[in-house]
Design a protein around this motif. Structure first.
Motif, PDB file in Angstrom:
ATOM      1  N   VAL A   1       2.825 -18.866   5.689  1.00 33.97           N
ATOM      2  CA  VAL A   1       2.694 -17.789   6.672  1.00 33.97           C
ATOM      3  C   VAL A   1       1.858 -16.637   6.146  1.00 33.97           C
ATOM      4  N   ASP A   2       1.259 -15.960   7.079  1.00 32.90           N
ATOM      5  CA  ASP A   2       0.540 -14.718   6.855  1.00 32.90           C
ATOM      6  C   ASP A   2       1.461 -13.615   7.359  1.00 32.90           C
ATOM      7  N   ILE A   3       1.632 -12.539   6.606  1.00 34.77           N
ATOM      8  CA  ILE A   3       2.560 -11.475   7.001  1.00 34.77           C
ATOM      9  C   ILE A   3       1.876 -10.116   6.891  1.00 34.77           C
ATOM     10  N   VAL A   4       2.053  -9.304   7.925  1.00 30.23           N
ATOM     11  CA  VAL A   4       1.562  -7.922   7.909  1.00 30.23           C
ATOM     12  C   VAL A   4       2.732  -7.014   8.273  1.00 30.23           C
TER      13      VAL A   4
ATOM     14  N   ILE B   1       1.302  -1.154   5.884  1.00 29.86           N
ATOM     15  CA  ILE B   1       1.781  -0.725   4.562  1.00 29.86           C
ATOM     16  C   ILE B   1       1.870  -1.886   3.574  1.00 29.86           C
ATOM     17  N   ALA B   2       1.844  -3.122   4.076  1.00 30.95           N
ATOM     18  CA  ALA B   2       1.898  -4.290   3.197  1.00 30.95           C
ATOM     19  C   ALA B   2       1.375  -5.510   3.939  1.00 30.95           C
TER      20      ALA B   2
ATOM     21  N   LYS C   1       0.816  -1.211   0.000  1.00 27.21           N
ATOM     22  CA  LYS C   1       0.000   0.000   0.000  1.00 27.21           C
ATOM     23  C   LYS C   1       0.852   1.265   0.000  1.00 27.21           C
ATOM     24  N   LYS C   2       2.072   1.130   0.539  1.00 29.43           N
ATOM     25  CA  LYS C   2       2.928   2.304   0.716  1.00 29.43           C
ATOM     26  C   LYS C   2       4.360   1.830   0.871  1.00 29.43           C
ATOM     27  N   LEU C   3       5.310   2.577   0.300  1.00 23.82           N
ATOM     28  CA  LEU C   3       6.722   2.229   0.449  1.00 23.82           C
ATOM     29  C   LEU C   3       7.366   3.111   1.514  1.00 23.82           C
ATOM     30  N   PRO C   4       8.145   2.506   2.402  1.00 24.95           N
ATOM     31  CA  PRO C   4       8.827   3.307   3.427  1.00 24.95           C
ATOM     32  C   PRO C   4      10.017   4.062   2.827  1.00 24.95           C
TER      33      PRO C   4
END
Length: 143
Positions: free
Chosen positions: A121-124, A132-133, A96-99
Motif C-alpha cells: 500500500v501507498d499511504i499519505v 505530514i507523512a 515531515k511533522k508530528l501532530p
C-alpha cells in the motif's frame, strides 16, 4: 462501491484485531476495493504521546492500522472474522511533522498490489489538509 463513513469509535474498533489502548484509528471516512481514508483524534490517554506530541511510532502504527481497517472491513462485508495481520516491511516512511494532542489526523491508503495475503500500500497522512507523512508498507495476513 463507496461505503458510508463509520464515525463511531467502537464500530471502527470492532473491525480491528487491535484493542484499547493500542487502537490508532477511530474513524473510517471512505472505503472502496482499493482505498480507504481513516482518521484518529489524538487524545490524552494515547500511549504514543510524549509531552503532548504524537510520536513517530504512533504515526506509523496509525498508518498500519489504516491498512488493517481496510482488511477488517472487507472481511466484515463478507461476514467473516478478520484475520490478524502484521507489518511485513516498511519501504519508506517520510515524516515531515508530528501532530499534537487533540489534533485529528487522516490517512489515505491506496492498495498497489494484493496477492496471497500480502498487501502493498501507498499511504499519505494529513493534518488539516497538510501532508505530514507518507510511505509504502507491506502487510501480511497471519495464516
Amino acid at each position: 462501491m463507496m461505503t458510508k463513513p463509520i464515525l463511531d469509535k467502537e464500530a471502527v474498533e470492532n473491525l480491528l484485531p487491535q484493542k484499547f489502548p493500542f487502537v490508532m484509528v477511530d474513524k473510517m471516512f471512505s472505503f472502496d476495493e482499493t482505498s480507504l481514508v481513516a482518521g484518529l483524534k489524538i487524545k490524552s490517554e494515547n500511549i504514543f504521546l510524549e509531552n503532548g506530541v504524537f510520536l513517530e511510532a504512533g504515526l506509523i502504527e496509525h498508518m498500519a492500522q489504516s491498512v488493517a481497517l481496510h482488511t477488517g472491513y472487507v472481511f466484515f462485508l463478507k461476514q467473516e472474522k478478520a484475520p490478524i495481520g502484521y507489518i511485513g516491511s516498511i519501504k519508506q516512511i517520510n515524516i515531515k511533522k508530528l501532530p499534537n494532542i487533540n489534533d485529528e489526523i487522516q490517512s489515505s491508503i491506496t492498495i498497489i498490489q494484493e496477492f496471497a495475503g500480502i498487501t502493498l500500500v501507498d499511504i499519505v497522512t494529513t493534518l488539516n489538509n497538510e501532508e505530514i507523512a507518507n510511505g509504502q508498507m507491506k502487510t501480511v495476513l497471519a495464516k
